[in-house]
Design a protein around this motif. Structure first.
Motif, PDB file in Angstrom:
ATOM      1  N   GLU A 123       9.048  36.475  89.336  1.00  0.00           N
ATOM      2  CA  GLU A 123       8.655  36.457  87.927  1.00  0.00           C
ATOM      3  C   GLU A 123       9.115  37.738  87.227  1.00  0.00           C
ATOM      4  OE1 GLU A 123       4.409  36.337  85.786  1.00  0.00           O
ATOM      5  OE2 GLU A 123       4.766  34.711  87.225  1.00  0.00           O
ATOM      6  N   VAL A 124       8.927  38.863  87.882  1.00  0.00           N
ATOM      7  CA  VAL A 124       9.326  40.153  87.311  1.00  0.00           C
ATOM      8  C   VAL A 124      10.854  40.275  87.278  1.00  0.00           C
ATOM      9  CG1 VAL A 124       9.279  42.660  87.664  1.00  0.00           C
ATOM     10  CG2 VAL A 124       7.196  41.319  87.961  1.00  0.00           C
ATOM     11  N   THR A 125      11.508  39.931  88.379  1.00  0.00           N
ATOM     12  CA  THR A 125      12.962  40.084  88.417  1.00  0.00           C
ATOM     13  C   THR A 125      13.665  39.139  87.439  1.00  0.00           C
ATOM     14  OG1 THR A 125      13.097  38.623  90.349  1.00  0.00           O
ATOM     15  CG2 THR A 125      13.057  40.995  90.763  1.00  0.00           C
ATOM     16  N   ARG A 171      16.546  49.592  86.382  1.00  0.00           N
ATOM     17  CA  ARG A 171      15.573  48.586  86.812  1.00  0.00           C
ATOM     18  C   ARG A 171      15.658  48.423  88.329  1.00  0.00           C
ATOM     19  NH1 ARG A 171      17.541  47.965  82.020  1.00  0.00           N
ATOM     20  NH2 ARG A 171      16.294  47.126  80.334  1.00  0.00           N
ATOM     21  N   PRO A 172      15.025  49.337  89.079  1.00  0.00           N
ATOM     22  CA  PRO A 172      15.161  49.327  90.540  1.00  0.00           C
ATOM     23  C   PRO A 172      14.613  48.071  91.214  1.00  0.00           C
ATOM     24  CG  PRO A 172      13.601  51.020  89.848  1.00  0.00           C
ATOM     25  CD  PRO A 172      14.231  50.468  88.614  1.00  0.00           C
ATOM     26  N   ARG A 204      12.849  48.533  98.489  1.00  0.00           N
ATOM     27  CA  ARG A 204      11.581  49.259  98.687  1.00  0.00           C
ATOM     28  C   ARG A 204      10.677  49.196  97.460  1.00  0.00           C
ATOM     29  NH1 ARG A 204      14.371  54.719 100.287  1.00  0.00           N
ATOM     30  NH2 ARG A 204      15.483  53.977  98.479  1.00  0.00           N
ATOM     31  N   ASP A 205      11.203  48.709  96.349  1.00  0.00           N
ATOM     32  CA  ASP A 205      10.412  48.593  95.125  1.00  0.00           C
ATOM     33  C   ASP A 205       9.359  47.505  95.311  1.00  0.00           C
ATOM     34  OD1 ASP A 205       9.830  47.450  92.293  1.00  0.00           O
ATOM     35  OD2 ASP A 205      10.832  49.374  91.930  1.00  0.00           O
ATOM     36  N   ASN A 242      16.857  38.897  82.469  1.00  0.00           N
ATOM     37  CA  ASN A 242      17.007  38.490  81.066  1.00  0.00           C
ATOM     38  C   ASN A 242      17.189  39.696  80.154  1.00  0.00           C
ATOM     39  OD1 ASN A 242      16.944  35.732  81.459  1.00  0.00           O
ATOM     40  ND2 ASN A 242      14.723  35.623  81.324  1.00  0.00           N
ATOM     41  N   GLU A 243      16.489  40.802  80.451  1.00  0.00           N
ATOM     42  CA  GLU A 243      16.673  42.031  79.680  1.00  0.00           C
ATOM     43  C   GLU A 243      18.100  42.551  79.828  1.00  0.00           C
ATOM     44  OE1 GLU A 243      13.848  44.965  80.861  1.00  0.00           O
ATOM     45  OE2 GLU A 243      12.150  43.919  79.979  1.00  0.00           O
ATOM     46  N   VAL A 244      18.588  42.554  81.055  1.00  0.00           N
ATOM     47  CA  VAL A 244      19.960  43.017  81.310  1.00  0.00           C
ATOM     48  C   VAL A 244      20.956  42.129  80.568  1.00  0.00           C
ATOM     49  CG1 VAL A 244      21.737  43.287  83.090  1.00  0.00           C
ATOM     50  CG2 VAL A 244      19.415  44.083  83.526  1.00  0.00           C
ATOM     51  N   ALA A 245      20.722  40.831  80.569  1.00  0.00           N
ATOM     52  CA  ALA A 245      21.619  39.902  79.878  1.00  0.00           C
ATOM     53  C   ALA A 245      21.657  40.180  78.382  1.00  0.00           C
ATOM     54  CB  ALA A 245      21.171  38.462  80.136  1.00  0.00           C
TER      55      ALA A 245
END
Length: 68
Positions: free
Chosen positions: A41-43, A26-27, A33-34, A48-51
């Motif tokens: 909102e995206v991060t 998840r860059p 640079r992403d 939460n996905e990583v958690a």
């Protein structure tokens, strides 16, 4: 006088290989640079996905662990 001994439990650790692999995929979380790097909102969603992958309760907990 009695002597009391305490058993110190080690805090639960993340599985760091799984943790860093989840972040590396998840860059937007680490690459400035992403296009979504500054999009909170995206991060927030990505943390939460990583958690969930690492068994943490909140994305903020995973983020703090990453920043250590």
């Amino acid at each position: 006088m009695s002597r009391t001994s305490f058993i110190v439990k080690e805090p639960p650790r993340l599985h760091y290989n799984k943790f860093f692999a989840a972040i590396h995929g998840r860059p937007a979380l680490w690459d400035s640079r992403d296009k979504d790097f500054d999009n909170t909102e995206v991060t927030h969603h990505l943390w939460n996905e990583v958690a969930k992958i690492c068994g943490k309760y909140k994305g903020a907990h995973a983020q703090i662990e990453f920043l250590r």
